[in-house]
Design an enzyme around this catalytic site. Structure first.
Site, PDB file in Angstrom:
ATOM      1  N   GLU A  91       0.848  -1.199   0.000  1.00 52.68           N
ATOM      2  CA  GLU A  91       0.000   0.000   0.000  1.00 52.68           C
ATOM      3  C   GLU A  91       0.881   1.245   0.000  1.00 52.68           C
ATOM      4  O   GLU A  91       1.945   1.267   0.631  1.00 52.68           O
ATOM      5  CB  GLU A  91      -0.920  -0.008   1.228  1.00 52.68           C
ATOM      6  CG  GLU A  91      -1.924   1.134   1.269  1.00 52.68           C
ATOM      7  CD  GLU A  91      -2.971   0.922   2.375  1.00 52.68           C
ATOM      8  OE1 GLU A  91      -3.506  -0.203   2.472  1.00 52.68           O
ATOM      9  OE2 GLU A  91      -3.228   1.869   3.137  1.00 52.68           O
ATOM     10  N   GLU A 133      -2.660  10.478   3.250  1.00 51.98           N
ATOM     11  CA  GLU A 133      -3.780  10.723   4.151  1.00 51.98           C
ATOM     12  C   GLU A 133      -3.713  12.172   4.623  1.00 51.98           C
ATOM     13  O   GLU A 133      -2.712  12.588   5.228  1.00 51.98           O
ATOM     14  CB  GLU A 133      -3.748   9.771   5.350  1.00 51.98           C
ATOM     15  CG  GLU A 133      -3.988   8.318   4.966  1.00 51.98           C
ATOM     16  CD  GLU A 133      -3.951   7.394   6.164  1.00 51.98           C
ATOM     17  OE1 GLU A 133      -4.917   6.640   6.369  1.00 51.98           O
ATOM     18  OE2 GLU A 133      -2.939   7.419   6.896  1.00 51.98           O
ATOM     19  N   ASP A 165       0.244   5.352   0.641  1.00 50.38           N
ATOM     20  CA  ASP A 165      -0.815   6.204   1.203  1.00 50.38           C
ATOM     21  C   ASP A 165      -0.502   7.687   1.180  1.00 50.38           C
ATOM     22  O   ASP A 165       0.588   8.107   1.596  1.00 50.38           O
ATOM     23  CB  ASP A 165      -1.049   5.867   2.690  1.00 50.38           C
ATOM     24  CG  ASP A 165      -1.634   4.498   2.911  1.00 50.38           C
ATOM     25  OD1 ASP A 165      -2.295   3.986   2.012  1.00 50.38           O
ATOM     26  OD2 ASP A 165      -1.429   3.957   4.015  1.00 50.38           O
TER      27      ASP A 165
END
Length: 271
Positions: free
Chosen positions: A87, A91, A89
């Protein structure tokens, strides 16, 4: 097949994954955009219809204005596997009015994450759209904001450090409540009197190899993102990267001795 012959479009390349009544297309001065909504009933999210193995993906995002404490707006790539997840990311952690927005990046490789870094954005990301991109090739992962690198995770497999390279990943975006941790470690809670909260996405760009269509191109050196110019930062990119790290980084797991008394190996290898 590579999605680089045309601009990606929302309805052609993505589908709603969560709360379809909280997502809609809007039109206005900024052109067509996808609006995600968060209220006390639900957050919302969407994902790409295909998965990709290496390339570059980007979106223009306009974040929640005003008091956004406790909210998280996310843009990430995920292999959608439970035990050995890969993953990448972005955010965006909301904050109280007048405080800077923080963007947290994280890298999961072979099921191992906990590689958080946080940067305070040097502009108001709720005032207009800005471009957030992930470049992912055999050499490194580069997270960029308006073409300014804010995070580089190098391929150090030769040193025994996991690198995400064998699993295709989908592209995801979500808007959700995370006031147990998102703002000041959970000290600042969502003010639901300010709801509903809105985030906007547009100008989706996917230049990557779709799986399973593009299995043969995952190791093709002719893909532009594997070219010499994309195997390391240019001198100008490196200067911008240092500027971000010196002036805007507010957290780096590599120097968090309370979590890691011994530095993780990728930190020692230079990420």
């Amino acid at each position: 097949m590579c999605v680089n012959g045309r601009p990606a479009t929302f309805w052609e390349d993505f589908h709603i994954t969560w709360a379809d009544d909280h997502i809609k297309q809007t039109s206005g001065l900024n052109g067509n955009a996808i609006q995600l909504v968060l209220d006390q009933a639900s957050g919302s999210g969407f994902a790409s219809k295909k998965q990709y193995l290496f390339g570059r993906v980007s979106m223009k995002i306009k974040l929640i204005p005003g008091d956004s404490a406790g909210t998280v707006t996310a843009f990430y790539m995920n292999s959608d596997t439970d035990t050995v997840r890969d993953e990448l990311d972005f955010e965006f952690l909301g904050n109280r009015s007048g405080q800077p927005y923080t963007v947290q990046t994280n890298v999961f490789a072979h099921g191992k994450g906990d590689r958080e870094q946080r940067v305070n954005l040097w502009f108001d990301p709720s005032a207009d759209f800005h471009t957030y991109s992930i470049l992912w090739n055999h050499y490194h992962v580069v997270f960029s904001v308006d073409e300014v690198p804010i995070r580089v995770y190098k391929n150090n497999e030769v040193k025994g450090i996991p690198y995400p390279k064998s699993q295709a990943m989908g592209i995801y975006s979500t808007l959700w409540e995370a006031d147990d941790w998102a703002t000041r470690g959970g000290l600042e809670k969502i003010d639901w009197s300010k709801a509903p909260f809105y985030a906007y996405y547009k100008d989706f760009d996917i230049e990557a190899c779709a799986i399973p269509d593009g299995v043969s191109c995952t190791s093709n050196p002719n893909n532009w993102w594997e070219g010499l110019n994309y195997r390391s930062l240019s001198p100008l990119q490196a200067r911008k990267y240092r500027w971000v790290r010196v002036n805007h980084m507010v957290y780096d797991y590599c120097v968090d001795k309370s979590r890691y008394p011994v530095s993780p190996p990728e930190c020692l290898a230079g990420i």
